[in-house]
Design an enzyme around this catalytic site. Structure first.
Site, PDB file in Angstrom:
ATOM      1  N   GLU A  10       6.535  -1.397  15.507  1.00 19.58           N
ATOM      2  CA  GLU A  10       7.785  -0.694  15.016  1.00 19.58           C
ATOM      3  C   GLU A  10       8.699  -0.371  16.370  1.00 19.58           C
ATOM      4  OE1 GLU A  10       4.689   0.545  11.942  1.00 19.58           O
ATOM      5  OE2 GLU A  10       4.759  -0.062  14.303  1.00 19.58           O
ATOM      6  N   ASP A  43       0.647  -1.267   0.001  1.00 20.69           N
ATOM      7  CA  ASP A  43      -0.068  -0.077   0.016  1.00 20.69           C
ATOM      8  C   ASP A  43       0.891   1.403  -0.003  1.00 20.69           C
ATOM      9  OD1 ASP A  43       0.831   0.117   2.514  1.00 20.69           O
ATOM     10  OD2 ASP A  43      -1.050   0.544   3.219  1.00 20.69           O
TER      11      ASP A  43
END
Length: 151
Positions: A98, A11
């Site tokens: 993350e 994406d």
């Protein structure tokens, strides 16, 4: 062999310059990303005196030590030599993968190597995102207008 690890995503759109920038990475690089987290962009701030990353312009910090998007970092495999390979936690809270992963690679943001003219140029774009929803600028980013002009 050694090389660069980057978590590309279907994406995102990538400017070809991103790959030249990643070749500069010695340990862990970071770059700005457009249309992320409800903002026009997110990026790092580089301290003019030290040349080190000292802040991330983002709209969602939420207690993260490394408030960074998955698309905004890459690392050199030499960093892993002699270490247990880092792994993503399967049970990480949404948006915290993350932060958890970066904590396995580094101690603080100053270890990031800023890419793209000290993170002032954007080479990664979330393209499956509704851009009309991204009206807010990253918090307190002094050069936001200049960056947006380049989008």
């Amino acid at each position: 062999r050694s090389g660069i690890v980057y978590f590309g995503d279907d994406d995102n759109g990538y400017h070809v310059q991103l790959f030249s920038e990643m070749r500069k990475i010695k340990r862990i690089g970071t770059m700005g990303v457009a249309f992320v987290g409800g903002a026009t962009h997110e990026r790092c701030q580089v301290n003019e005196t030290t040349g080190k990353v000292d802040l991330m312009y983002t709209n969602w910090v939420a207690g993260r030590r490394f408030p960074i998007d998955m698309a905004s970092f890459a690392f050199h495999t030499d960093l892993l030599k002699g270490k247990k390979p880092p792994r993503f936690e399967l049970v990480a809270k949404p948006g915290m993968s993350e932060d958890q992963f970066m904590g396995l690679l580094m101690d603080d943001m100053s270890e990031f190597e800023p890419l793209g003219d000290n993170c002032t140029r954007l080479f990664v774009y979330h393209v499956k995102t509704d851009i009309t929803k991204h009206k807010k600028r990253a918090v307190m980013d002094p050069i936001a207008k200049e960056i947006e002009m380049g989008l």
